[in-house]
Design a protein around this motif. Structure first.
Motif, short mmCIF file in Angstrom:
data_model
loop_
_atom_site.label_atom_id
_atom_site.label_comp_id
_atom_site.label_asym_id
_atom_site.label_seq_id
_atom_site.Cartn_x
_atom_site.Cartn_y
_atom_site.Cartn_z
N UNK A 32 0.82 -1.21 0.00
CA UNK A 32 0.00 0.00 0.00
C UNK A 32 0.86 1.27 0.00
N UNK A 33 0.43 2.25 -0.79
CA UNK A 33 1.11 3.53 -0.90
C UNK A 33 0.36 4.53 -0.01
N UNK A 34 1.04 5.03 1.03
CA UNK A 34 0.38 5.88 2.03
C UNK A 34 1.03 7.25 2.09
N UNK A 35 0.18 8.29 2.01
CA UNK A 35 0.64 9.66 2.17
C UNK A 35 -0.26 10.37 3.16
N UNK A 36 0.00 11.66 3.39
CA UNK A 36 -0.87 12.44 4.26
C UNK A 36 -2.26 12.62 3.65
#
Length: 366
Positions: free
Chosen positions: A18-22
């Protein structure tokens, strides 16, 4: 060379992590693939992923713009009149920048193929390979340090660290933990994705400078519309500050540059509306002595190949964040750029070098 048909396809490719950002978490790369066919049989490819929290676009809106707005304007137009064609795309609808980018890159693919040149050579020909960073998603400090170590061991000498999701003290701990794990030889960039306030950003950046964490740059520390806040952070820290979501258009870039609101600009084709406008932004920034990065959304090798060709063609693009295809379990594009550890190889195939689309990743014809 007239445009004879414009088709779209919907693709979906899972990410291996999974690609997680703010701003969001992504587990599947959804995208619209565009195919432009010319009267002489030349085919060009483009791509537009929906990135609701940044461009405001969805799969449905991208498809609508291509079929209901661009297609009636472009069919039977000769590509020799490309300046008129790109102006038609730009002026036909407000925003919808990802849909515009998909059309733009497919048309550039056709034009370069007609010229019998790789696209990067057709539009500039500065270099044949570029070095990308690799992105570390926002997680606990310990998870991020493990990921950073793994990516550095896989040959990446520049890491882009996502921060800005929660308390800024936690972000500092993340960077400290990562730096302790990977040592001083790996370059670190931070991307706050608009997650900080201006004054707290200045305090945090100054603290990181005092700790000697060796941060190359910090991307979009404040909310996109807060140019005064961006300028405040830029003027009150020593670390380079990059504008990302604050700059979509040439007009946006002009405002940032005239204000001195950032040290660097991140150009993404999905924000600029494609290569034609991206060239203008990079050239304008060069006139102000401000270097650019080329980045991307979560895209397949179709869109990233176009971004890489633009990035390699312009002398004012000095940084590259084009790792998205490496996050996918496979890729929808056959051909295009290739990766060798942290190097992106453009190759000598004409146009974008994309030969076909792997149908197993197509969800349906849109």
């Amino acid at each position: 060379m007239q445009i004879k048909s414009i088709e779209t396809y919907r693709g979906a490719i899972p990410l291996h992590t999974p690609f997680k950002t703010a701003l969001r978490t992504v587990t599947v790369a959804e995208t619209i693939i565009v195919k432009v066919t010319c009267a002489d049989g030349i085919v060009g490819w483009g791509e537009a992923p929906p990135t609701h929290v940044i461009t405001g676009e969805s799969l449905a809106s991208i498809d609508y713009a291509i079929h209901s707005i661009f297609k009636p304007l472009l069919i039977d137009n000769p590509l020799q009149m490309r300046e008129i064609i790109f102006r038609k795309i730009e002026n036909s609808v407000l925003r919808n920048t990802s849909a515009k980018a998909a059309m733009d890159m497919a048309l550039y693919d056709c034009i370069a193929k007609q010229a019998n040149l790789p696209l990067y050579q057709f539009i500039g020909g500065v270099q044949e390979s570029i070095e990308t960073d690799y992105t570390v998603s926002v997680n606990t400090p310990e998870e991020m340090a493990r990921d950073a170590k793994k990516y550095s061991q896989n040959g990446f000498s520049i890491l882009k660290i996502k921060v800005g999701k929660d308390q800024i003290a936690t972000d500092i701990k993340r960077i400290q933990t990562i730096r302790n794990e990977i040592g001083s030889g790996i370059q670190i960039r931070l991307d706050a994705n608009q997650g900080w306030q201006a004054k707290e950003a200045v305090r945090a950046i100054r603290h990181m400078e005092e700790l000697g964490l060796g941060i190359d740059l910090i991307e979009q520390p404040v909310i996109a519309r807060d140019l005064e806040g961006l300028k405040y952070v830029t003027e009150n820290t020593d670390t380079l500050i990059m504008a990302d979501e604050s700059v979509f258009s040439v007009d946006d870039a002009k405002r940032v540059l005239e204000m001195g609101a950032a040290d660097l600009i991140n150009i993404k084709l999905m924000k600029s509306g494609g290569i034609h406008q991206a060239i203008k932004i990079a050239t304008l920034a060069e006139a102000y002595g401000v270097e650019c990065m080329v980045g991307s959304m979560i895209e397949t090798k179709v869109g990233i190949t176009a971004a890489a060709h633009f990035a390699a063609s312009h002398p004012n693009v000095t940084r590259y964040d084009l790792d998205a295809p490496l996050m996918l379990v496979s890729d929808i594009a056959i051909g295009g750029i290739s990766y060798k550890n942290n190097q992106i190889i453009l190759g000598n195939a004409i146009g974008l070098g994309i030969q076909a689309i792997d149908e197993k990743f197509l969800v349906e014809n849109v």
